[in-house]
Design an enzyme around this catalytic site. Sequence first.
Site, PDB file in Angstrom:
ATOM      1  CG  HIS A   1      27.132  58.793  63.233  1.00 55.14           C
ATOM      2  ND1 HIS A   1      26.416  59.589  64.097  1.00 55.14           N
ATOM      3  CD2 HIS A   1      28.433  58.939  63.575  1.00 55.14           C
ATOM      4  CE1 HIS A   1      27.244  60.216  64.913  1.00 55.14           C
ATOM      5  NE2 HIS A   1      28.480  59.834  64.613  1.00 55.14           N
TER       6      HIS A   1
ATOM      7  CE  LYS B   1      47.719  48.188  35.745  1.00 54.56           C
ATOM      8  NZ  LYS B   1      47.591  48.224  37.215  1.00 54.56           N
TER       9      LYS B   1
ATOM     10  CD1 TRP C   1      37.551  44.157  29.568  1.00 52.94           C
ATOM     11  CD2 TRP C   1      36.312  45.974  29.141  1.00 52.94           C
ATOM     12  NE1 TRP C   1      36.931  44.549  30.737  1.00 52.94           N
ATOM     13  CE2 TRP C   1      36.169  45.658  30.512  1.00 52.94           C
ATOM     14  CE3 TRP C   1      35.622  47.085  28.653  1.00 52.94           C
ATOM     15  CZ2 TRP C   1      35.381  46.384  31.387  1.00 52.94           C
ATOM     16  CZ3 TRP C   1      34.829  47.824  29.517  1.00 52.94           C
ATOM     17  CH2 TRP C   1      34.716  47.467  30.873  1.00 52.94           C
TER      18      TRP C   1
ATOM     19  CE  LYS D   1      44.336  47.276  44.931  1.00 54.80           C
ATOM     20  NZ  LYS D   1      44.808  48.379  44.192  1.00 54.80           N
TER      21      LYS D   1
ATOM     22  CD  GLU E   1      41.535  46.116  42.074  1.00 50.42           C
ATOM     23  OE1 GLU E   1      42.397  46.759  42.665  1.00 50.42           O
ATOM     24  OE2 GLU E   1      41.236  46.328  40.894  1.00 50.42           O
TER      25      GLU E   1
ATOM     26  CB  CYS F   1      40.237  46.797  23.009  1.00 57.24           C
ATOM     27  SG  CYS F   1      38.454  46.716  23.159  1.00 57.24           S
TER      28      CYS F   1
ATOM     29  NE  ARG G   1      45.484  47.703  26.407  1.00 57.18           N
ATOM     30  CZ  ARG G   1      45.816  48.990  26.309  1.00 57.18           C
ATOM     31  NH1 ARG G   1      47.006  49.381  26.697  1.00 57.18           N
ATOM     32  NH2 ARG G   1      44.991  49.879  25.811  1.00 57.18           N
TER      33      ARG G   1
ATOM     34  CG  ASN H   1      41.320  50.350  22.583  1.00 59.27           C
ATOM     35  OD1 ASN H   1      40.274  50.328  23.223  1.00 59.27           O
ATOM     36  ND2 ASN H   1      42.497  50.560  23.140  1.00 59.27           N
ATOM     37  N   GLY H   2      38.180  51.492  21.536  1.00 56.21           N
ATOM     38  CA  GLY H   2      37.464  52.756  21.727  1.00 56.21           C
ATOM     39  C   GLY H   2      35.973  52.557  21.510  1.00 56.21           C
TER      40      GLY H   2
ATOM     41  CD  GLU I   1      44.493  51.119  46.746  1.00 53.13           C
ATOM     42  OE1 GLU I   1      43.483  51.737  46.372  1.00 53.13           O
ATOM     43  OE2 GLU I   1      45.096  50.321  46.007  1.00 53.13           O
TER      44      GLU I   1
END
Length: 606
Positions: free
Chosen positions: A502, A601, A75, A483, A486, A2, A27, A99-100, A479
């Site tokens: 294996h 974000k 969010w 990338k 996502e 948020c 965000r 927010n939270g 990484e």
Amino acid sequence: MCGIVGYVGEQDAADVLVDALSKLEYRGYDSAGIAVFEDGEIKVEKCQGRLDNLRKKMEEVGKPEGCVGIGHTRWATHGEPSDINSHPHGNKRVTIVHNGIIENYKEVKEFLVGKGYEFVSETDTETVAKLLDYYYDGNPVDTIIKVVSEITGSYALGIMFADYPEHVYAVRKDSPMLIGVGKGENFLGSDVTAFLKYTKDYYLIEQDEICDITANAIKIVDIHKNPIKKELQTATWDVNAAEKGGYAHFMLKEIHEQSNAVKMTISPRVKDGMPDFSETGMTKEELASFRQIYIVACGTAMHAGMVGKYVIEKLARTSVIVDIASEFRYRDPLIGEGDLLIVISQSGETADTKAALALGKERGAKTLAIVNVVGSSIAREADMVLYTNAGPEISVASTKAYSVQIAAMYLFAFELAYVKKAISEDECRKYVKELLEIPDYITHTLDVKKDCQQVASKLLNADSLLYIGRGLDYALSMEGSLKLKEISYIHSESYAAGELKHGTISLITEHMPVIAVATQKALIEKTVSNIKEVKARGAKVYLVCGESLQLEEGIADAIIRIPEVDEILMPTLCAIPLQLIAYYTSVLRGNDVDKPRNLAKSVTVE
Ligand code: AGP
């Protein structure tokens, strides 16, 4: 997560609030809303979806007219994304944005239902709005103090009381919030980008400080109503840094900014050709004395830690444990006095990383934060901080933050290796010199764009793919794979190439493309054998390697060749093709590159 904004001044509040919210879109959010004082009354407009939906709605029904208000991008955590669950919440007397997560919201709700309150949303936030209403006695600050003593969890709250139409109130705990300080106008923002266009000056709100903001005054008190005097901070970020500047997406812009970002991170920490970490306050003796190093972070930042582990262990011969913050915090780790905990975070607000930091401190370890956002919670809570000067990273998919994090890891490894006498001064100087040259090499590496576009066009319809590599190439593949996942929504996994036999090689068919990374000389032959094994089973292979590597004809279906530097530094360049492959795949699939679905974000809740 948020985003909160607030405005008190003479401008049209709805316009300023929506504009400020647009700066927080990165965000991640699923609905938006604002509340504005119009003729002394609180008017709310909110709806599910992007800010454009809110803009359209206000065009149709008319936007609230006034100069004081609060705004929010939500969010969803409690309750699905919907108009009703969107913020602001409250009534004609008191309205809030939050927010939270309020952990005891069920108990609070039960209490309020007992008092006759009715609830319309599924959110935890509505309980706080109603609790404020319940305790409201005409004095906003007293009411806020009463309420925060009864709620648990994390919160940043922007609050409007109808009796005070020239004021916006704020309070926070474990969720960031800043006050932007203007001339004849003041702002609230979850981060500086919200108000950077209007002012660079701001105050950091600390835990449980209660703020009363008008156009010309900002009063801050602690929970006992003692006035607090704050030091004014000035953002160093340029307002243009948070704009796309002609690029199609923030991600592409940020990929291009990596050369400069690495330079800005490394150059200030090199004195006379040697690493200089004196800004952290850590002495060379102390650095040399650590028994065990832990690197703890989430997502991309954790992957930067993986590169750090390989480099520190190789050069400094010191054991490094890398852990995912959400695992570390609950696994009763062996960390204690004499250990160094390095936490890495772009935002400096990631809930799990914050908790890992707190645990390390509690157990007596010394803590070093490698953080991008100045003044963020993690930066303030760690014993020592090293800022990665990447500027604002807006795209949810982290690119330049990763590059500066690994650059900082390299410099740290060189210093540690030197103070532990694992490398000589000459060797250290040589490494530092090569690291200082990396920004130029990054610029050259960007020439691989066309090749990456072509590879992306081949991956477009894949359901799943594998990234393989060994050693540092494996650390980097992690990484690359994240990338791609996502932003392209194609499943992928990174695998240590030697581990394929294996089990995982059974997945290989002509429908499972493989991206191989081979830059580590001692391991190249081994990786090439693994490439042959997957090719023999029908996989299309796209190989990233150094420009001079001699390879048999037909070894891969496409080869992306990048400039060559000391092999230990190759991840700094190799990251670029992997980022670009993910970027172009996402673009070709028509995805929202900068704001991938379901992602935020900065993950400020657990
Ligand atoms: C990477 O592209 C993601 N955005 C994500 O993995 C991110 O790195 C992670 O959430 C950690 O964030 P932080 O660096 O702000 O702590």
